[in-house]
Design a protein around this motif. Structure first.
Motif, PDB file in Angstrom:
ATOM      1  N   ILE A 179       0.828  -1.208   0.000  1.00 25.86           N
ATOM      2  CA  ILE A 179       0.000   0.000   0.000  1.00 25.86           C
ATOM      3  C   ILE A 179       0.857   1.250   0.000  1.00 25.86           C
ATOM      4  O   ILE A 179       0.553   2.228  -0.675  1.00 25.86           O
ATOM      5  CB  ILE A 179      -0.988  -0.031   1.190  1.00 25.86           C
ATOM      6  CG1 ILE A 179      -2.091  -1.061   0.903  1.00 25.86           C
ATOM      7  CG2 ILE A 179      -1.603   1.343   1.435  1.00 25.86           C
ATOM      8  CD1 ILE A 179      -3.193  -1.126   1.933  1.00 25.86           C
ATOM      9  N   GLU A 180       1.969   1.218   0.725  1.00 26.78           N
ATOM     10  CA  GLU A 180       2.865   2.379   0.720  1.00 26.78           C
ATOM     11  C   GLU A 180       3.383   2.657  -0.686  1.00 26.78           C
ATOM     12  O   GLU A 180       3.451   3.806  -1.128  1.00 26.78           O
ATOM     13  CB  GLU A 180       4.056   2.151   1.659  1.00 26.78           C
ATOM     14  CG  GLU A 180       3.716   2.199   3.129  1.00 26.78           C
ATOM     15  CD  GLU A 180       3.284   3.580   3.604  1.00 26.78           C
ATOM     16  OE1 GLU A 180       3.692   4.583   3.004  1.00 26.78           O
ATOM     17  OE2 GLU A 180       2.526   3.634   4.589  1.00 26.78           O
ATOM     18  N   LEU A 181       3.747   1.592  -1.378  1.00 31.18           N
ATOM     19  CA  LEU A 181       4.251   1.768  -2.746  1.00 31.18           C
ATOM     20  C   LEU A 181       3.141   2.244  -3.677  1.00 31.18           C
ATOM     21  O   LEU A 181       3.358   3.141  -4.496  1.00 31.18           O
ATOM     22  CB  LEU A 181       4.832   0.452  -3.265  1.00 31.18           C
ATOM     23  CG  LEU A 181       6.300   0.212  -2.954  1.00 31.18           C
ATOM     24  CD1 LEU A 181       6.743  -1.157  -3.440  1.00 31.18           C
ATOM     25  CD2 LEU A 181       7.173   1.284  -3.608  1.00 31.18           C
ATOM     26  N   GLU A 182       1.975   1.663  -3.540  1.00 30.52           N
ATOM     27  CA  GLU A 182       0.843   2.085  -4.358  1.00 30.52           C
ATOM     28  C   GLU A 182       0.568   3.560  -4.172  1.00 30.52           C
ATOM     29  O   GLU A 182       0.290   4.292  -5.117  1.00 30.52           O
ATOM     30  CB  GLU A 182      -0.412   1.307  -3.955  1.00 30.52           C
ATOM     31  CG  GLU A 182      -0.750   0.185  -4.887  1.00 30.52           C
ATOM     32  CD  GLU A 182      -1.898  -0.657  -4.371  1.00 30.52           C
ATOM     33  OE1 GLU A 182      -1.825  -1.870  -4.542  1.00 30.52           O
ATOM     34  OE2 GLU A 182      -2.839  -0.110  -3.779  1.00 30.52           O
ATOM     35  N   ASN A 183       0.636   3.955  -2.920  1.00 30.32           N
ATOM     36  CA  ASN A 183       0.398   5.338  -2.558  1.00 30.32           C
ATOM     37  C   ASN A 183       1.397   6.254  -3.252  1.00 30.32           C
ATOM     38  O   ASN A 183       1.042   7.274  -3.837  1.00 30.32           O
ATOM     39  CB  ASN A 183       0.540   5.442  -1.046  1.00 30.32           C
ATOM     40  CG  ASN A 183      -0.181   6.631  -0.496  1.00 30.32           C
ATOM     41  OD1 ASN A 183       0.435   7.650  -0.278  1.00 30.32           O
ATOM     42  ND2 ASN A 183      -1.491   6.513  -0.315  1.00 30.32           N
ATOM     43  N   LEU A 184       2.639   5.856  -3.180  1.00 30.69           N
ATOM     44  CA  LEU A 184       3.718   6.608  -3.817  1.00 30.69           C
ATOM     45  C   LEU A 184       3.466   6.700  -5.313  1.00 30.69           C
ATOM     46  O   LEU A 184       3.569   7.777  -5.915  1.00 30.69           O
ATOM     47  CB  LEU A 184       5.016   5.858  -3.541  1.00 30.69           C
ATOM     48  CG  LEU A 184       6.339   6.562  -3.722  1.00 30.69           C
ATOM     49  CD1 LEU A 184       6.374   7.853  -2.953  1.00 30.69           C
ATOM     50  CD2 LEU A 184       7.461   5.635  -3.270  1.00 30.69           C
ATOM     51  N   ILE A 185       3.117   5.579  -5.911  1.00 32.04           N
ATOM     52  CA  ILE A 185       2.866   5.537  -7.348  1.00 32.04           C
ATOM     53  C   ILE A 185       1.746   6.501  -7.706  1.00 32.04           C
ATOM     54  O   ILE A 185       1.839   7.276  -8.658  1.00 32.04           O
ATOM     55  CB  ILE A 185       2.521   4.097  -7.791  1.00 32.04           C
ATOM     56  CG1 ILE A 185       3.763   3.209  -7.696  1.00 32.04           C
ATOM     57  CG2 ILE A 185       1.955   4.091  -9.207  1.00 32.04           C
ATOM     58  CD1 ILE A 185       3.482   1.711  -7.749  1.00 32.04           C
ATOM     59  N   TYR A 186       0.677   6.489  -6.887  1.00 31.24           N
ATOM     60  CA  TYR A 186      -0.425   7.406  -7.147  1.00 31.24           C
ATOM     61  C   TYR A 186       0.051   8.853  -7.163  1.00 31.24           C
ATOM     62  O   TYR A 186      -0.206   9.601  -8.097  1.00 31.24           O
ATOM     63  CB  TYR A 186      -1.542   7.236  -6.111  1.00 31.24           C
ATOM     64  CG  TYR A 186      -2.599   8.302  -6.221  1.00 31.24           C
ATOM     65  CD1 TYR A 186      -3.627   8.204  -7.141  1.00 31.24           C
ATOM     66  CD2 TYR A 186      -2.539   9.450  -5.432  1.00 31.24           C
ATOM     67  CE1 TYR A 186      -4.574   9.199  -7.271  1.00 31.24           C
ATOM     68  CE2 TYR A 186      -3.481  10.452  -5.563  1.00 31.24           C
ATOM     69  CZ  TYR A 186      -4.494  10.321  -6.473  1.00 31.24           C
ATOM     70  OH  TYR A 186      -5.414  11.311  -6.615  1.00 31.24           O
ATOM     71  N   PHE A 187       0.759   9.231  -6.110  1.00 34.79           N
ATOM     72  CA  PHE A 187       1.143  10.643  -6.005  1.00 34.79           C
ATOM     73  C   PHE A 187       2.186  11.031  -7.053  1.00 34.79           C
ATOM     74  O   PHE A 187       2.206  12.170  -7.517  1.00 34.79           O
ATOM     75  CB  PHE A 187       1.605  10.977  -4.589  1.00 34.79           C
ATOM     76  CG  PHE A 187       0.455  11.117  -3.630  1.00 34.79           C
ATOM     77  CD1 PHE A 187      -0.380  12.215  -3.693  1.00 34.79           C
ATOM     78  CD2 PHE A 187       0.180  10.130  -2.695  1.00 34.79           C
ATOM     79  CE1 PHE A 187      -1.468  12.344  -2.831  1.00 34.79           C
ATOM     80  CE2 PHE A 187      -0.900  10.243  -1.830  1.00 34.79           C
ATOM     81  CZ  PHE A 187      -1.722  11.356  -1.904  1.00 34.79           C
ATOM     82  N   VAL A 188       3.014  10.092  -7.443  1.00 34.64           N
ATOM     83  CA  VAL A 188       3.955  10.366  -8.533  1.00 34.64           C
ATOM     84  C   VAL A 188       3.183  10.588  -9.827  1.00 34.64           C
ATOM     85  O   VAL A 188       3.440  11.551 -10.559  1.00 34.64           O
ATOM     86  CB  VAL A 188       4.962   9.206  -8.695  1.00 34.64           C
ATOM     87  CG1 VAL A 188       5.733   9.340 -10.002  1.00 34.64           C
ATOM     88  CG2 VAL A 188       5.919   9.176  -7.516  1.00 34.64           C
ATOM     89  N   ASN A 189       2.208   9.746 -10.089  1.00 30.33           N
ATOM     90  CA  ASN A 189       1.401   9.911 -11.298  1.00 30.33           C
ATOM     91  C   ASN A 189       0.655  11.229 -11.289  1.00 30.33           C
ATOM     92  O   ASN A 189       0.610  11.935 -12.294  1.00 30.33           O
ATOM     93  CB  ASN A 189       0.405   8.754 -11.433  1.00 30.33           C
ATOM     94  CG  ASN A 189       1.073   7.479 -11.900  1.00 30.33           C
ATOM     95  OD1 ASN A 189       2.181   7.517 -12.436  1.00 30.33           O
ATOM     96  ND2 ASN A 189       0.411   6.355 -11.690  1.00 30.33           N
ATOM     97  N   VAL A 190       0.058  11.561 -10.152  1.00 33.26           N
ATOM     98  CA  VAL A 190      -0.675  12.819 -10.047  1.00 33.26           C
ATOM     99  C   VAL A 190       0.250  13.999 -10.325  1.00 33.26           C
ATOM    100  O   VAL A 190      -0.080  14.907 -11.078  1.00 33.26           O
ATOM    101  CB  VAL A 190      -1.315  12.972  -8.648  1.00 33.26           C
ATOM    102  CG1 VAL A 190      -1.800  14.386  -8.440  1.00 33.26           C
ATOM    103  CG2 VAL A 190      -2.465  11.991  -8.502  1.00 33.26           C
ATOM    104  N   ALA A 191       1.435  13.944  -9.731  1.00 37.49           N
ATOM    105  CA  ALA A 191       2.397  15.030  -9.924  1.00 37.49           C
ATOM    106  C   ALA A 191       2.760  15.159 -11.405  1.00 37.49           C
ATOM    107  O   ALA A 191       2.873  16.264 -11.937  1.00 37.49           O
ATOM    108  CB  ALA A 191       3.650  14.782  -9.085  1.00 37.49           C
ATOM    109  N   GLN A 192       2.902  14.024 -12.084  1.00 36.19           N
ATOM    110  CA  GLN A 192       3.213  14.054 -13.519  1.00 36.19           C
ATOM    111  C   GLN A 192       2.104  14.740 -14.310  1.00 36.19           C
ATOM    112  O   GLN A 192       2.363  15.569 -15.158  1.00 36.19           O
ATOM    113  CB  GLN A 192       3.379  12.614 -14.047  1.00 36.19           C
ATOM    114  CG  GLN A 192       4.592  11.896 -13.509  1.00 36.19           C
ATOM    115  CD  GLN A 192       5.892  12.592 -13.848  1.00 36.19           C
ATOM    116  OE1 GLN A 192       6.187  12.777 -15.019  1.00 36.19           O
ATOM    117  NE2 GLN A 192       6.646  13.000 -12.855  1.00 36.19           N
TER     118      GLN A 192
ATOM    119  N   LEU B 105      -0.030  16.879 -13.390  1.00 33.81           N
ATOM    120  CA  LEU B 105      -0.193  18.297 -13.114  1.00 33.81           C
ATOM    121  C   LEU B 105       0.660  19.154 -14.055  1.00 33.81           C
ATOM    122  O   LEU B 105       0.391  20.323 -14.242  1.00 33.81           O
ATOM    123  CB  LEU B 105       0.178  18.609 -11.657  1.00 33.81           C
ATOM    124  CG  LEU B 105      -0.831  18.154 -10.604  1.00 33.81           C
ATOM    125  CD1 LEU B 105      -0.381  18.584  -9.224  1.00 33.81           C
ATOM    126  CD2 LEU B 105      -2.216  18.723 -10.912  1.00 33.81           C
TER     127      LEU B 105
END
Lengths: 208, 208
Positions: free
Chosen positions: A192-205, A207
Motif C-alpha cells: 500500500i505504501e508503494l501504491e500510494n507513492l505511485i499514485y502521487f507520482v502519477n498525479v504530480a506528472q 499536473l
DNA sequence: ATCATATTGTTCCGTTTTTCACAATAACAT
DNA sequence: ATGTTATTGTGAAAAACGGAACAATATGAT
C-alpha cells in the motif's frame, strides 16, 4: 488523554531530530529550529509540547537534554522494551538482524516460526517453535509483537498472542486484522505504501 | 486534486477487499459491505468513490469488476511498475526477496549497493554497484525507488537518484529527507511505528 | 401501472487538527 | 533602571476530515 497518532509520531520525530542537534553540539533549541528539522510549523511544535505540559523559556527556547528526558518518558523509552517477532521469513528475519532498534531501546529477544527448519535455539536471537510463543509471552511478560507471518495465518496468530498477553502488534501482513479488545494494532503495509507513492507520482506528472 | 493520503490508502484497501470478495464469488458489492471489510463507514466509502467520479447503481450497489478497473486505473495499476531498491543490507535484500509485490503489479528489477561484496549481476534480481544506478534509472526510465541505505547516506543518495529521474522514494532510513523538488517521499520508519505502539500500549495500561 | 424498498450520491453538520495571531514575559542591551 | 527584542504559550480562526441524514431513484413486488 491523547489519541492522535500523528501527534505521537511527531513527538518521535522531534526526539530524533533533537538527538541529531545534540550530536552537533547544540544545547538549546527553538520551536522553529525543530519545526524545520521535522518539517512542520513552529506553532505545531509548541502546541504539541503544550499538550503534554512541556514548557520552554521565553526567549530562551527549550533545553535539549530536558526536552529529551520528557519526550523519552512520554514515549516509554525510559525502560528497555522487549519485543518478539512472529514469523521468521524474509521480513521477519531481516527485522531480527536489523540493528536499528537497539539504539532506540527496543530489543528483539526471540523469533517464532511454525516451520521446524527455521528453528534455531542457539542463535543470539533464538528462533523458537510457534507453539512455544504463548508460554514465552507469559513467562517473560512480553507486551509487543511484530507479526510477519503470511496473511492467511495473521488473524489466527494475532488472536492467540493477544490472548497470551500481547498488548500491541506491529502487523506486516498485508490485510486488516480484526480489532482485538485490549490490543493495539499498527499496520505496516508495504504494498500500500508503494501504491500510494505511485499514485502521487502519477498525479504530480499529470499536473505538469 | 486529491492530496489526502488517507483517502488513497483507503482506495488501496477497498481494492484489496474487492479482490477477496471476488474470490469468494461475489459479483456486486454495497457500500456497507465494503465498509465492513475495510473498517470504515459506508458514507466514507461512497464519498471516497464520489471524489473520483466512481458511481454505482441505486439499489444495485457496485459491480466489482468495473469498480476494480477504476480503482486500479486510479492507483496506476494498469501497468507494471518497475522499482529499484537502493541498499542491499538486511532490509533491502529482504524486500528484494519478498514475493508480495508481484501480485500487485510491482516488480523490483534491480538492487544497488556501494559494497562490492554485495554485487551479484547474475541473480534474478541483480545487485549492481551504486554508481551504475544513475545510468540504469535513465536507461530504464525508472520512477520509483525504495531507499534502504544507512541514514548517514540517505540524503545524498536520495538527491542523486532524483536527479537521475526518480520521482518517488519509499524511504526506510530513519530520518526525514529534505524535500526534493519533483520527488514524492514516503517514509516507513519502523522504530517510530514501534515507539508509537509502545506509547499507546502504555496509555491503555494506565487507563485501567 | 403503481407502490414499496433498498441503496446511492451529496449536502450539511460536528469534530479534530492545523494554522494564525498576539499577549505575556524573560533575556539582553543601553 | 528602563526599554527593546525574541520567543513562548494559548486562545481564536480556519481548514480538513469524517459521519449522519436524507432526497433522489432504480429495482423489484403486487
Amino acid at each position: 488523554m491523547i489519541t492522535n497518532k500523528n501527534c505521537i509520531i511527531r513527538l518521535s520525530r522531534y526526539k530524533n531530530a533533537l538527538y541529531r542537534l545534540q550530536a552537533l553540539g547544540f544545547v538549546k533549541v527553538f520551536s522553529d529550529n525543530l519545526a524545520d528539522a521535522v518539517g512542520v510549523t513552529a506553532s505545531q511544535v509548541r502546541k504539541d509540547f503544550s499538550i503534554f505540559g512541556i514548557s520552554g523559556n521565553k526567549k530562551g527556547g527549550y533545553q535539549i537534554d530536558l526536552l529529551l528526558e520528557k519526550l523519552n518518558s512520554i514515549l516509554g523509552k525510559d525502560q528497555l522494551q522487549k519485543v518478539i517477532v512472529i514469523g521468521a521469513g524474509h521480513i521477519g528475519s531481516a527485522l531480527m538482524r536489523y540493528r536499528g532498534f537497539e539504539k532506540e531501546g527496543i530489543k528483539i529477544i526471540a523469533g517464532f516460526d511454525i516451520d521446524p527448519a527455521k528453528i534455531n535455539r542457539s542463535n543470539v536471537i533464538p528462533v523458537l517453535p510457534l507453539d512455544e510463543a504463548k508460554g514465552f509471552i507469559k513467562a517473560q511478560g512480553i507486551k509487543i509483537a511484530i507479526l510477519a507471518v503470511p496473511d492467511i495465518a495473521a488473524q489466527e496468530v494475532s488472536e492467540e498472542i493477544s490472548a497470551a498477553g500481547i498488548k500491541g502488534i506491529l502487523n506486516f501482513a498485508p490485510l486488516r486484522l480484526k480489532d482485538i479488545e485490549g490490543c493495539v494494532i499498527n499496520n505496516v503495509n508495504l504494498e500500500i505504501e508503494l501504491e500510494n507513492l505511485i499514485y502521487f507520482v502519477n498525479v504530480a506528472q499529470k499536473l505538469k
